[in-house]
Design a protein around this motif. Structure first.
Motif, PDB file in Angstrom:
ATOM      1  N   ALA A  10       0.876  -1.135  -0.088  1.00 17.31           N
ATOM      2  CA  ALA A  10       0.056  -0.090   0.102  1.00 17.31           C
ATOM      3  C   ALA A  10       0.771   1.274  -0.028  1.00 17.31           C
ATOM      4  O   ALA A  10       0.674   2.257  -0.593  1.00 17.31           O
TER       5      ALA A  10
ATOM      6  N   SER B 253       0.633   3.816  -3.216  1.00 14.96           N
ATOM      7  CA  SER B 253       0.036   4.962  -2.855  1.00 14.96           C
ATOM      8  C   SER B 253       0.929   6.041  -2.812  1.00 14.96           C
ATOM      9  O   SER B 253       0.673   7.477  -2.924  1.00 14.96           O
TER      10      SER B 253
ATOM     11  N   CYS C  21       0.261   6.830   6.857  1.00 10.87           N
ATOM     12  CA  CYS C  21      -1.230   6.663   6.778  1.00 10.87           C
ATOM     13  C   CYS C  21      -1.702   5.334   7.534  1.00 10.87           C
ATOM     14  O   CYS C  21      -1.053   4.419   7.944  1.00 10.87           O
TER      15      CYS C  21
ATOM     16  N   VAL D 254      -3.709   1.846   6.772  1.00 11.88           N
ATOM     17  CA  VAL D 254      -4.306   0.790   5.662  1.00 11.88           C
ATOM     18  C   VAL D 254      -5.266   0.077   6.040  1.00 11.88           C
ATOM     19  O   VAL D 254      -5.222  -0.726   7.002  1.00 11.88           O
TER      20      VAL D 254
ATOM     21  N   VAL E 181      -5.476   4.348   3.002  1.00 14.91           N
ATOM     22  CA  VAL E 181      -5.293   3.587   1.922  1.00 14.91           C
ATOM     23  C   VAL E 181      -6.068   2.208   1.736  1.00 14.91           C
ATOM     24  O   VAL E 181      -5.682   1.453   2.951  1.00 14.91           O
TER      25      VAL E 181
ATOM     26  N   ARG F 187      -8.062   6.578  -0.300  1.00 16.33           N
ATOM     27  CA  ARG F 187      -7.414   6.057  -1.559  1.00 16.33           C
ATOM     28  C   ARG F 187      -7.394   4.755  -1.840  1.00 16.33           C
ATOM     29  O   ARG F 187      -7.193   4.018  -1.014  1.00 16.33           O
ATOM     30  N   ARG F 188      -7.801   4.510  -3.124  1.00 18.76           N
ATOM     31  CA  ARG F 188      -7.605   3.074  -3.633  1.00 18.76           C
ATOM     32  C   ARG F 188      -6.545   3.244  -4.763  1.00 18.76           C
ATOM     33  O   ARG F 188      -7.108   3.269  -6.017  1.00 18.76           O
ATOM     34  N   PRO F 189      -5.378   2.868  -4.623  1.00 23.56           N
ATOM     35  CA  PRO F 189      -4.526   2.871  -5.791  1.00 23.56           C
ATOM     36  C   PRO F 189      -4.581   1.930  -6.764  1.00 23.56           C
ATOM     37  O   PRO F 189      -5.129   0.915  -6.730  1.00 23.56           O
TER      38      PRO F 189
ATOM     39  N   PHE G   5      -4.474  -2.377  -6.577  1.00 24.33           N
ATOM     40  CA  PHE G   5      -4.791  -2.354  -5.014  1.00 24.33           C
ATOM     41  C   PHE G   5      -5.193  -3.772  -4.721  1.00 24.33           C
ATOM     42  O   PHE G   5      -4.778  -4.136  -3.557  1.00 24.33           O
TER      43      PHE G   5
END
Length: 411
Positions: free
Chosen positions: A137, A141, A146, A148, A281, A301-303, A306
């Motif tokens: 993650a 990201s 952050c 997770v 994330v 956020r969802r990179p 993912f």
């Protein structure tokens, strides 16, 4: 503390031999401060028992605290034979598909270890799955600090990244209900995943269809309402046949998904250590359940990629070196002692297979021990660096898990 009794150890060795035991745990009081007795005990026992017996020493595995450290050592000793069998199975599988790349395993601090280290310290693999996801993650990201949320088929694991690495659990943790104090990431698990069952009242989990999702979920032609069905019905995911969930009441679906978001937000909030803004994330195949914003956390956020963050985390894992022991810190000598610990951690990372010049210090922790004389302070320093593939064959995993962290993952 009683002095070491070689004769008693020899009698103990005879009893071990009579029972046919091949894995022995050795634990003594205050061994993280003074490890000599444990090492000497292992030498005496080893001389009596021969080379076929393996020893797990508590100062290499656990932290200050006798019973929890003893438990950690016993668990490690109990898993030695299983770890050897698993490593051999992995090696055999790689050989069968003609893969000749160097073979590493990931450990629970986000770094790598080689196969010899994995055989000796199987507890270092505990919770390496969530750790891999968290490291993945961070990479995907671009965030080093952050929360997770890793959502799989059965559970959602929530952890905190600090400097790109998972925050470790402080003090004791539990393994199968047993108090231990070996290194493990600070993760809270919630019984919500893509395969979680949804009740008529809209509550999700903890029961799950697990790996049978593609057989039992409505969108795959099954008869069980799962969290994945809710995500598809709400348009959050394009999985299976959406027409099979067209009959679901939109209000029911929204209410159930809102309840999932509330529970995830509550778990993230439990993990935070300050009231400041905290990005979240979302990774894992089941993270389609996580909305664009959670209650109290607007930055979600969802990179890209993912759903394979776990594999990414294993693939980008680095080599670690760690010092974790009690130092005497005389007045006015704090910086010199810390510099010594940092240098030692860097050296151990390089000895474990890190490429010189890439190693950096990622964490320093000082805990003064008021009940010990001479400015006694527990100092933990962690260093990481990139794997030196050119050095494989000339480097090896160090001998001690606590004082010297080895390196490796299935990348």
């Amino acid at each position: 503390m009683s002095p070491l009794d070689p004769e008693e150890l020899k009698r103990t060795a005879a009893d071990i031999a009579a029972r046919g035991l091949t894995s022995v745990a050795v634990s003594s009081v205050f061994s993280p401060v003074a490890e000599d007795d444990e090492r000497r005990a292992a030498e005496i026992l080893g001389a009596e028992l021969g080379p076929g017996v393996h020893f797990s020493l508590s100062h290499e595995l656990g932290r200050v605290g006798l019973l929890a450290r003893e438990n950690a050592t016993i668990i490690n000793a109990a898993l030695r034979d299983l770890a050897a069998a698993i490593v051999e199975s992995f090696a055999k599988s790689l050989a069968e598909v003609s893969l000749t790349a160097p073979f590493f395993l990931s450990q629970n601090d986000g770094t790598l270890m080689d196969v010899d280290f994995a055989r000796a310290y199987p507890v270092a693999t505990f919770a390496s799955g969530p750790t891999n996801s968290m490291r993945g993650a961070a990479f995907l990201s671009g965030l080093g600090d952050c929360a997770v949320v890793d959502v799989g088929g059965t559970t959602a694991d929530v952890g905190i990244l600090a400097g790109g690495f998972p925050r470790e659990a402080a003090g004791e943790s539990e393994a199968a209900g047993i108090r231990t104090n070996f290194r493990i990431p600070d993760v809270l698990s919630l019984g919500i995943g893509g395969g979680s069952l949804v009740s008529p009242e809209g509550e999700t989990g903890p029961r799950s269809v697990g790996f049978r999702l593609t057989e039992e979920a409505l969108v795959f032609g099954g008869s069980t309402l799962t969290a994945t069905d809710l995500a598809v019905a709400a348009g959050r995911a394009d999985i299976g046949d959406r027409s099979r969930v067209a009959h679901l009441d939109p209000e029911f679906t929204a209410r159930a998904l809102d309840r999932i978001a509330e529970r995830l937000a509550e778990t993230v909030d439990r993990m935070r250590t300050s009231a400041g803004p905290l990005p979240v994330v979302a990774v894992g195949g089941g993270s389609v359940l996580v909305p664009a914003a959670l209650p109290g956390f607007d930055d979600v956020r969802r990179p890209g990629h993912f759903d394979v963050a776990n594999a990414v985390g294993a693939a980008i894992a680095q080599v670690g070196g760690e010092v974790d022991r009690v130092f005497q810190v005389p007045e006015g000598r704090r910086e010199a002692v810390l510099a010594e610990a940092r240098e030692e951690a860097v050296g151990r990372a390089e000895s474990a297979g890190a490429r010189p010049g890439t190693v950096r210090i990622v964490d320093v922790e000082e805990v003064p021990l008021a009940y010990l004389p001479g400015g006694a302070t527990r100092i933990r320093v962690k260093a990481v660096g990139d794997l030196d593939l050119n050095g494989i064959g000339t480097t090896h995993a160090p001998a001690g898990a606590r004082d010297t962290q080895g390196a490796a993952s299935h990348a």
